[in-house]
Structures are given as structure tokens and as C-alpha cells.
Design a protein around this motif. Structure first.
Motif, PDB file in Angstrom:
ATOM      1  N   ARG A 173       0.802  -1.207   0.000  1.00  0.00           N
ATOM      2  CA  ARG A 173       0.000   0.000   0.000  1.00  0.00           C
ATOM      3  C   ARG A 173       0.848   1.276   0.000  1.00  0.00           C
ATOM      4  N   ILE A 174       2.003   1.244   0.700  1.00  0.00           N
ATOM      5  CA  ILE A 174       2.759   2.479   0.915  1.00  0.00           C
ATOM      6  C   ILE A 174       4.215   2.381   0.469  1.00  0.00           C
ATOM      7  N   MET A 175       4.947   1.383   0.985  1.00  0.00           N
ATOM      8  CA  MET A 175       6.399   1.306   0.753  1.00  0.00           C
ATOM      9  C   MET A 175       6.691   0.514  -0.522  1.00  0.00           C
ATOM     10  N   ARG A 176       6.329   1.098  -1.659  1.00  0.00           N
ATOM     11  CA  ARG A 176       6.383   0.374  -2.932  1.00  0.00           C
ATOM     12  C   ARG A 176       7.741   0.437  -3.620  1.00  0.00           C
ATOM     13  N   SER A 177       8.529   1.452  -3.328  1.00  0.00           N
ATOM     14  CA  SER A 177       9.837   1.584  -3.979  1.00  0.00           C
ATOM     15  C   SER A 177      10.828   0.600  -3.354  1.00  0.00           C
ATOM     16  N   ASP A 178      11.887   0.326  -4.085  1.00  0.00           N
ATOM     17  CA  ASP A 178      12.894  -0.620  -3.612  1.00  0.00           C
ATOM     18  C   ASP A 178      14.293  -0.041  -3.818  1.00  0.00           C
ATOM     19  N   PRO A 179      14.915   0.480  -2.755  1.00  0.00           N
ATOM     20  CA  PRO A 179      14.420   0.574  -1.376  1.00  0.00           C
ATOM     21  C   PRO A 179      13.356   1.658  -1.238  1.00  0.00           C
ATOM     22  N   PRO A 180      12.601   1.651  -0.138  1.00  0.00           N
ATOM     23  CA  PRO A 180      11.559   2.660   0.023  1.00  0.00           C
ATOM     24  C   PRO A 180      12.142   4.057   0.124  1.00  0.00           C
ATOM     25  N   ALA A 182      12.273   8.050   1.444  1.00  0.00           N
ATOM     26  CA  ALA A 182      12.081   8.667   2.755  1.00  0.00           C
ATOM     27  C   ALA A 182      10.632   9.086   2.949  1.00  0.00           C
ATOM     28  N   THR A 183      10.003   9.568   1.871  1.00  0.00           N
ATOM     29  CA  THR A 183       8.593   9.973   1.955  1.00  0.00           C
ATOM     30  C   THR A 183       7.693   8.776   2.235  1.00  0.00           C
ATOM     31  N   GLU A 184       7.954   7.655   1.567  1.00  0.00           N
ATOM     32  CA  GLU A 184       7.165   6.443   1.798  1.00  0.00           C
ATOM     33  C   GLU A 184       7.299   5.977   3.240  1.00  0.00           C
ATOM     34  N   VAL A 185       8.505   6.005   3.761  1.00  0.00           N
ATOM     35  CA  VAL A 185       8.725   5.581   5.145  1.00  0.00           C
ATOM     36  C   VAL A 185       7.980   6.499   6.110  1.00  0.00           C
ATOM     37  N   GLU A 186       8.017   7.790   5.827  1.00  0.00           N
ATOM     38  CA  GLU A 186       7.322   8.753   6.687  1.00  0.00           C
ATOM     39  C   GLU A 186       5.810   8.513   6.667  1.00  0.00           C
ATOM     40  N   ILE A 187       5.260   8.269   5.471  1.00  0.00           N
ATOM     41  CA  ILE A 187       3.820   8.003   5.357  1.00  0.00           C
ATOM     42  C   ILE A 187       3.465   6.703   6.083  1.00  0.00           C
ATOM     43  N   ALA A 188       4.324   5.685   5.925  1.00  0.00           N
ATOM     44  CA  ALA A 188       4.088   4.405   6.609  1.00  0.00           C
ATOM     45  C   ALA A 188       4.096   4.589   8.120  1.00  0.00           C
ATOM     46  N   VAL A 274       9.217  -7.516   2.170  1.00  0.00           N
ATOM     47  CA  VAL A 274       8.193  -6.996   3.084  1.00  0.00           C
ATOM     48  C   VAL A 274       8.707  -6.759   4.505  1.00  0.00           C
ATOM     49  N   ILE A 275       9.919  -7.196   4.809  1.00  0.00           N
ATOM     50  CA  ILE A 275      10.408  -7.046   6.173  1.00  0.00           C
ATOM     51  C   ILE A 275      10.721  -5.591   6.514  1.00  0.00           C
ATOM     52  N   GLY A 276      10.892  -4.753   5.489  1.00  0.00           N
ATOM     53  CA  GLY A 276      11.048  -3.317   5.741  1.00  0.00           C
ATOM     54  C   GLY A 276       9.770  -2.734   6.334  1.00  0.00           C
ATOM     55  N   GLY A 277       8.630  -3.103   5.760  1.00  0.00           N
ATOM     56  CA  GLY A 277       7.345  -2.679   6.304  1.00  0.00           C
ATOM     57  C   GLY A 277       7.144  -3.223   7.701  1.00  0.00           C
ATOM     58  N   GLY A 278       7.536  -4.483   7.903  1.00  0.00           N
ATOM     59  CA  GLY A 278       7.438  -5.074   9.230  1.00  0.00           C
ATOM     60  C   GLY A 278       8.298  -4.346  10.245  1.00  0.00           C
ATOM     61  N   SER A 279       9.451  -3.862   9.802  1.00  0.00           N
ATOM     62  CA  SER A 279      10.365  -3.157  10.700  1.00  0.00           C
ATOM     63  C   SER A 279       9.793  -1.819  11.160  1.00  0.00           C
ATOM     64  N   VAL A 280       9.030  -1.160  10.286  1.00  0.00           N
ATOM     65  CA  VAL A 280       8.364   0.082  10.689  1.00  0.00           C
ATOM     66  C   VAL A 280       7.388  -0.205  11.828  1.00  0.00           C
TER      67      VAL A 280
END
Length: 319
Positions: A173-180, A182-188, A274-280
Motif C-alpha cells: 500500500r505504501i512502501m512500494r519503492s525498492d528501497p523505500p 524517505a517519503t514512503e517511510v514517513e507516510i508508513a 516486506v520485512i522493511g514494512g514489518g520493521s516500521v
């Protein structure tokens, strides 16, 4: 001696536990995990992807072969976040019935509520922890949702909530870039922060003395923090992770690409994206624990909803 099988089909993976009830207690026979990404695209389409259903069918067929070889007679399969609202979920459940009926006639996957998922996860996660370390807050971080359960060792649930955030949900839904970015991480982080406030309002986090993390994101991060050269369940189970160390490692994971994460030998290739999203989510969880309960570490449990399902099957048999 009776053998029981539990299957948990979540958004990201399908897992199985076979245990045997002996005169000396419960003995684990085998524990299996396949990443099938059943929830692929379900957020966007409202339906289970046919390819994802097929991946799941292949994995479940393998599990049924193992159950048959191990002479399992009782099985329970639960399906969680990915199937609760899918428009074509009947196709999925019919498939599970065809396969599981070979082991136990009439058996098929069940959709369980977030509340039952929380109860089963809690029972499994605290099974090997001393009662005097409670009350416990168990956090079961999945692909589509994350369960928060506060309770005592004897099973009294003081509060629980199923938060609509998970490693797959955030990544798709949010962290679609690889790597995500900074904006995606902030939104997440903003999205997760809103879900955490819901948890704080509903669940008595401050009453917990010990925090317990379970499921693949937490266990993989434990292996990463420990610097293991391969995934070792014995080293991970009941490991205690300091929040400062967790903060450093999760920052590293969030900033890396999927390929960089996958180069770590403890990361399953199917989890790397997906572990980046999990880490958030992990970072928000430990911040909540520190603020509300004043703790600075979390216990990682390799036992979870599968173990809770098996214990419930045994209760029903004994009764």
C-alpha cells in the motif's frame, strides 16, 4: 498416542505444526513454513489472486502428504486477514476442504475473528515463559494485521485488538519503492502511528510486565540482531532483544533494498521485500512499550498461533 496438526494460512505464509501427545507431555514432530503470499493484491482488488490460491494449494497439498505420512487424525486449519473479506474466498475454502478431508473427513479452513486469533496466538506465545513474568503483552505481527493481546499466563485476557497493519499491507500500500523512499517511510510511520493510537486506547498496555513478539518479522529480526549464520529456531526462541539494538537493526533493514536484505542468510527470499514494512511496525511497537510500560526489551517466541491451535485440539480431545 495421538498426533495433531495445526495449519495457519495468513497473508504472507502458510505454516504447519504437527505435535504428538505422549505420556510425558507434548512432543513436536515437525514445523513447516512456506511463503505463498495469499494476500497478494487483495487490498487493491478485494479478491484473492488465482495464482496465489494455486501457490497455497500446492503448499497445503505438501502438508497433507506429511500429515498422512505422520498418521495425523485430527487437523485444524485457520485462515486470517487475507481471506476475511475476499470476494472469491469460497473458491479458496472449497480447495482446502478437498485436501484436508483426506486427513479428517469434513475438515476445511475456518475464517477466525481477530479476537480468536489473538487468544490462540497468546496461548502459544507464552507457553514456555514463566508465569511470574506476567502479565504479558503478545504482539503477533502478520502480513495483513497485527494482534496485540495483554493477559496472564493462565489465559485470562485483559485486553486485545487486531490492528489493520502488517508487513505485506504496508509494503503493497505504501512502501512500494525498492528501497523505500524517505517519503514512503514517513507516510508508513504516520499510518502505523494511527493504528498504534487505536491499540493504546483499547488495550491495557501499561499493565504488561513482559512483551513478547512472535511470527516471521520478529523471529527473522532476532536472527539478524544475533548475527546468526543461518536461521536457528533454538537460538531465536526466548531470545531477549534490547530496544536500542532493535532500533539500529530495523533502521538498517528499512533503508536497504530487497536484494540487500535477501543477502543475509537468515532472511527467507519471500520475506525480503516486506520485512522493511514489518520493521516500521516493530519500531512503533517498541516505542509504545517503552512509553506505556517503561520496559526496554522484548522476548521473541517461536511459538505462536499454531501451538495455541494444537493445545486447543488437545483440550477438545481430553474433554
Amino acid at each position: 498416542m495421538s498426533r495433531f496438526a495445526a495449519v495457519d494460512c495468513g497473508t504472507n505464509s502458510i505454516r504447519m505444526l504437527i505435535s504428538e501427545l505422549t505420556t510425558d507431555g507434548l512432543r513436536e514432530i515437525t514445523r513447516e513454513n512456506r511463503i505463498v503470499r495469499l494476500g497478494q493484491g487483495v487490498d487493491a482488488t478485494g479478491e484473492l489472486n488465482p495464482e496465489a490460491i494455486e501457490r497455497t494449494r500446492v503448499a497445503l497439498a505438501e502438508y497433507v502428504e506429511i500429515m498422512a505420512a505422520e498418521d495425523v487424525k485430527v487437523v485444524r486449519m485457520v485462515a486470517t486477514a487475507a481471506t476475511r473479506d475476499a470476494g472469491n474466498r469460497n473458491e479458496f475454502f472449497a480447495m482446502t476442504g478437498q485436501l484436508l478431508s483426506r486427513i479428517q473427513p469434513g475438515s476445511r479452513a475456518e475464517v477466525i475473528s481477530g479476537e480468536e486469533e489473538a487468544r490462540l496466538s497468546f496461548r502459544g506465545a507464552v507457553a514456555d515463559l514463566p508465569a511470574d513474568q506476567g502479565p504479558f503483552c503478545v504482539i503477533d505481527l502478520g502480513g495483513g494485521s497485527t494482534e496485540f493481546i495483554v493477559g496472564t499466563h493462565d489465559g485470562e485476557i485483559l485486553g486485545s485488538h487486531s490492528a489493520q497493519m502488517g508487513c505485506v499491507r504496508l509494503s503493497e500500500r505504501i512502501m512500494r519503492s525498492d528501497p523505500p523512499t524517505a517519503t514512503e517511510v514517513e507516510i508508513a510511520r504516520d499510518y502505523v502511528g494511527e493504528r498504534i493510537e487505536e491499540v493504546r486506547a483499547i488495550v491495557p498496555i501499561s499493565r504488561a510486565a513482559t512483551f513478547v513478539g512472535c511470527a516471521g518479522t520478529f523471529t527473522t529480526i532476532s536472527a539478524w540482531v544475533q548475527g546468526l549464520e543461518s536461521y536457528d529456531r533454538d537460538a531465536i526462541h526466548l531470545s531477549v532483544l534490547n530496544f536500542d539494538a532493535l532500533g539500529v537493526i530495523t533502521d538498517e533493514i528499512i533503508s536497504e533494498s530487497s536484494a540487500q536484505r535477501a543477502s543475509n542468510p537468515v532472511v527467507d527470499p519471500g520475506r525480503a521485500d516486506v520485512i522493511g514494512g514489518g520493521s516500521v511496525i516493530v519500531q512503533a511497537v517498541i516505542d509504545l512499550a517503552a512509553r506505556e510500560a517503561g520496559v526496554d526489551s522484548i522476548v521473541i517466541s517461536e511459538k505462536d498461533i499454531l501451538d495455541g491451535i494444537v493445545l486447543g485440539l488437545i483440550d477438545a480431545t481430553v474433554a
